[in-house]
Write an enzyme that holds these catalytic residues in place. Structure first.
Site, short mmCIF file in Angstrom:
data_model
loop_
_atom_site.label_atom_id
_atom_site.label_comp_id
_atom_site.label_asym_id
_atom_site.label_seq_id
_atom_site.Cartn_x
_atom_site.Cartn_y
_atom_site.Cartn_z
N SER A 1 0.84 -1.20 0.00
CA SER A 1 0.00 0.00 0.00
C SER A 1 0.87 1.25 0.00
O SER A 1 1.67 1.47 0.92
CB SER A 1 -0.90 0.00 1.24
OG SER A 1 -1.48 1.27 1.39
N HIS B 1 -1.25 -1.33 -4.17
CA HIS B 1 -2.52 -0.99 -3.52
C HIS B 1 -2.60 0.52 -3.34
O HIS B 1 -1.74 1.13 -2.69
CB HIS B 1 -2.58 -1.71 -2.18
CG HIS B 1 -3.89 -1.63 -1.47
ND1 HIS B 1 -4.94 -2.48 -1.75
CD2 HIS B 1 -4.32 -0.81 -0.49
CE1 HIS B 1 -5.97 -2.19 -0.95
NE2 HIS B 1 -5.62 -1.17 -0.18
N ASP C 1 -4.96 3.46 -1.86
CA ASP C 1 -6.08 3.73 -0.96
C ASP C 1 -6.69 5.08 -1.27
O ASP C 1 -6.15 6.13 -0.88
CB ASP C 1 -5.58 3.71 0.49
CG ASP C 1 -5.29 2.30 0.98
OD1 ASP C 1 -6.18 1.45 0.87
OD2 ASP C 1 -4.16 2.06 1.46
N MET D 1 -9.22 7.70 -0.39
CA MET D 1 -10.05 8.08 0.77
C MET D 1 -10.55 9.50 0.55
O MET D 1 -9.77 10.38 0.16
CB MET D 1 -9.22 8.05 2.05
CG MET D 1 -8.60 6.70 2.36
SD MET D 1 -7.85 6.72 4.00
CE MET D 1 -6.85 5.23 3.93
N HIS E 1 -8.37 0.66 -4.03
CA HIS E 1 -9.31 0.43 -2.93
C HIS E 1 -10.04 1.74 -2.68
O HIS E 1 -9.46 2.68 -2.14
CB HIS E 1 -8.50 -0.03 -1.70
CG HIS E 1 -9.30 -0.19 -0.45
ND1 HIS E 1 -8.71 -0.36 0.79
CD2 HIS E 1 -10.64 -0.24 -0.24
CE1 HIS E 1 -9.65 -0.48 1.71
NE2 HIS E 1 -10.83 -0.41 1.12
N MET F 1 -12.33 4.00 -0.79
CA MET F 1 -13.01 4.29 0.48
C MET F 1 -13.68 5.65 0.33
O MET F 1 -13.21 6.68 0.84
CB MET F 1 -11.99 4.27 1.63
CG MET F 1 -11.56 2.85 1.97
SD MET F 1 -10.01 2.81 2.89
CE MET F 1 -8.86 2.93 1.53
N MET G 1 -11.46 -6.13 5.33
CA MET G 1 -10.68 -5.17 6.12
C MET G 1 -10.35 -5.81 7.46
O MET G 1 -11.24 -6.28 8.18
CB MET G 1 -11.48 -3.88 6.36
CG MET G 1 -11.67 -2.99 5.15
SD MET G 1 -10.15 -2.47 4.34
CE MET G 1 -9.30 -1.59 5.65
N ASP H 1 -6.64 -6.76 4.20
CA ASP H 1 -6.01 -5.43 4.21
C ASP H 1 -6.01 -4.85 5.62
O ASP H 1 -7.07 -4.58 6.19
CB ASP H 1 -6.80 -4.52 3.26
CG ASP H 1 -6.24 -3.11 3.16
OD1 ASP H 1 -5.14 -2.86 3.68
OD2 ASP H 1 -6.92 -2.27 2.53
C1 DX5 Z 1 -6.39 1.33 5.66
C2 DX5 Z 1 -5.93 1.00 4.28
C3 DX5 Z 1 -4.80 0.04 4.19
C4 DX5 Z 1 -3.51 0.52 4.80
C5 DX5 Z 1 -2.81 -0.69 5.31
O1 DX5 Z 1 -7.58 2.07 5.56
O2 DX5 Z 1 -7.01 0.44 3.53
O3 DX5 Z 1 -4.58 -0.35 2.84
O4 DX5 Z 1 -2.66 1.18 3.91
O5 DX5 Z 1 -1.69 -0.27 6.03
P1 DX5 Z 1 -0.90 -1.27 7.00
O6 DX5 Z 1 -0.43 -2.42 6.18
O7 DX5 Z 1 0.18 -0.43 7.54
O8 DX5 Z 1 -1.89 -1.73 8.05
ZN ZN Z 2 -6.57 -0.44 1.54
#
Ligand code: DX5
Ligand code: ZN
Length: 226
Positions: free
Chosen positions: A10, A33, A35, A37, A66, A68, A137, A175
């Site tokens: 990620s 990956h 994210d 958000m 991903h 969110m 998750m 994840d």
């Molecule tokens: C959290 C994200 C993850 C995050 C994981 O909302 O969806 O993808 O980057 O990070 P680690 O591996 O550090 O838990």
């Molecule tokens: Zn993620």
């Protein structure tokens, strides 16, 4: 099922001022990956389609986006146009889940559904045959570096059983809080794709950390198959 566990680092834990350098360090990953958000679905605000496009121009590794966001049904096309190879959308956020997944697939991109830690696997009963991936998750979405929620193990096993009952084998992606310490157990429960942010970018050598995580995960997955 896949023989080797897929590792998707990620970039939430990457150095945004040196993103191209960090992408080079993870060139041996199976996916990257990203994210997305929006500051509403999650408190945190991160990347939009511009960063997805920038990654596409800087790496040959497939992009695992991903989302969110509160309105994935309205915005998936931006990420498809930007070069996403896999898009996962939250069950909790999508009003028209089946339609949006089918739309993503119709544009030649893999489509998956994401469940938050408190969302039960049983809710996938009527959509499991239509997905390329399910992302569970194992932390509450929003931030990297959180601790893995132990209840995820039971959810992974339940998801595997659901897939078997339906005769389908989507990617089972986990994840949050995954590292070399727990990846073997995560994959022994049935995961065949893992996200790792802080574990990869916090390592002295991210490239070899990916290999370690993949090897340990693959060992776990092999034990799950007996
Ligand atoms: C959290 C994200 C993850 C995050 C994981 O909302 O969806 O993808 O980057 O990070 P680690 O591996 O550090 O838990
Ligand atoms: Zn993620």
């Amino acid at each position: 099922m896949h023989d080797s566990v897929l590792v998707s680092p990620s970039i939430l834990s990457a150095d945004m001022a040196h993103l191209a350098d960090d992408l080079d360090k993870i060139a041996g990953a199976d996916y990257i990956h990203i994210d997305v958000m929006d500051g509403h679905f999650t408190k945190n605000l991160t990347f939009g389609a511009g960063i997805v496009g920038a990654c596409k121009r800087s790496t040959d590794v497939p992009l695992d986006v991903h989302m969110m966001v509160t309105n994935p049904d309205d915005t998936v096309d931006w990420y498809i146009d930007a070069g996403a190879d896999l898009i996962t959308i939250h069950f909790e956020a999508s009003t028209h889940l089946h339609g949006t997944l089918k739309h993503i697939q119709s544009r030649g991109v893999k489509a998956g559904v994401v469940l938050n830690p408190a969302t039960p696997v049983s809710l996938l009963e009527n959509i499991i045959e239509d997905v390329d991936a399910v992302l569970l998750m194992s932390v509450n979405p929003g931030f990297g570096g959180q601790s893995f929620i132990e209840g995820t193990f039971a959810k992974i096993r339940e998801l595997r059983a659901l897939c078997e009952r339906h005769g389908v084998s989507p990617l089972i992606e986990v994840d949050g809080g995954v590292s070399r310490k727990n990846v073997e157990a995560v994959c022994a429960a049935g995961a065949n794709m893992v996200v790792a942010g802080s574990a990869v970018f916090g390592a002295d050598d991210p490239a070899s950390e990916i290999d370690v995580i993949r090897e340990l995960g693959t060992r776990g997955l092999a034990s799950a198959r007996g």
